[in-house]
Design an enzyme around this catalytic site. Structure first.
Site, PDB file in Angstrom:
ATOM      1  CD  GLU A   1      -0.997  -5.257   6.711  1.00 20.83           C
ATOM      2  OE1 GLU A   1      -0.817  -5.712   5.574  1.00 20.83           O
ATOM      3  OE2 GLU A   1      -1.376  -4.096   6.921  1.00 20.83           O
TER       4      GLU A   1
ATOM      5  CG  HIS B   1      -3.382  -2.926   4.183  1.00 18.68           C
ATOM      6  ND1 HIS B   1      -2.542  -2.364   5.102  1.00 18.68           N
ATOM      7  CD2 HIS B   1      -3.852  -1.909   3.438  1.00 18.68           C
ATOM      8  CE1 HIS B   1      -2.505  -1.062   4.935  1.00 18.68           C
ATOM      9  NE2 HIS B   1      -3.296  -0.748   3.928  1.00 18.68           N
TER      10      HIS B   1
ATOM     11  CB  CYS C   1      -0.985  -0.056   1.160  1.00 16.98           C
ATOM     12  SG  CYS C   1      -2.451   0.934   0.842  1.00 16.98           S
TER      13      CYS C   1
END
Ligand code: GLN
Length: 210
Positions: A186, A184, A92
């Site tokens: 994660e 993202h 990002c």
């Protein structure tokens, strides 16, 4: 002296992978990298980049991250790290920092031959999740979370496009040892991309400082 070694990484089995800890999901990236077998370390200062087998640049606000990183000499250290063959994964805002052109005057590493459009999907309220098919990733589509995400609008000839949305907007690329995702990875608990990056960090060349 700095040299780039061949397959003689100092940490082949347990790569030492940093997470730039200026802003963003630092803890989530560290946890995912650890689950994937890396020695995961937060990185705040330029000197801490020495000796890493790879580094993740998390999401956040790319202008803020870039300005702080420039002030502290971290941006220059990251440029040198890339030049020396270091593995870097920008997610990002991290993708924006890696890019050659972000359409704004802002501090960038500039190593990834792409043009990015910031906030390509609109403001925060237009954040969304979708399944993305990633070239070479086993186990089916990846649930991708887009938060005020950028998209790649142009990629140079040395850039492999690994994922695009149905409207052809590019959301994941690789250029040698540089990896970049507009989303993202994660946040969903799916560690496949972190595992892939840890393998990339442990394989091939590794920056060795002597
Ligand atoms: N919109 C942010 C930027 O332009 C990136 C958002 C994110 O990292 N989730 O820097």
């Amino acid at each position: 002296m700095v040299t780039v070694a061949g397959s003689t990484s100092a940490h082949p089995a347990r790569p030492r992978v940093g997470v730039l800890a200026i802003q963003g999901d630092v803890a989530e990236h560290l946890a995912a990298l650890s689950r994937c077998g890396a020695e995961a370390v937060p990185v705040r200062r330029a000197a801490e980049i020495d000796g890493l087998d790879g580094i993740v640049l998390p999401g956040g606000e790319s202008t803020a991250i870039g300005l702080i990183a420039r002030e502290d000499g971290v941006l220059d250290a990251l440029r040198r790290y890339v030049d020396q063959g270091g593995a870097v994964w920008g997610t990002c805002a991290g993708l924006i920092l890696l890019a050659r052109d972000a359409g704004h005057a802002q501090p960038l590493i500039g190593a990834l031959d792409v043009v990015v459009e910031r906030n390509a999907f609109g403001p925060q309220v237009f954040s969304f999740e979708t399944d993305v098919t990633i070239a070479g990733l086993e186990g089916g589509p990846f649930r991708a979370v887009f938060i005020r995400a950028p998209a790649i609008s142009a990629a140079g000839p040395g850039v492999d496009v690994l994922a695009a949305l149905d409207d052809d907007r590019i959301v994941m690329v690789r250029q040698g040892r540089l990896l970049a995702t507009a989303f993202h990875p994660e946040l969903t608990g799916d560690d496949r991309l972190h595992r892939w990056f840890v393998e990339l960090c442990g394989a091939q060349s590794s920056v060795v400082h002597a």
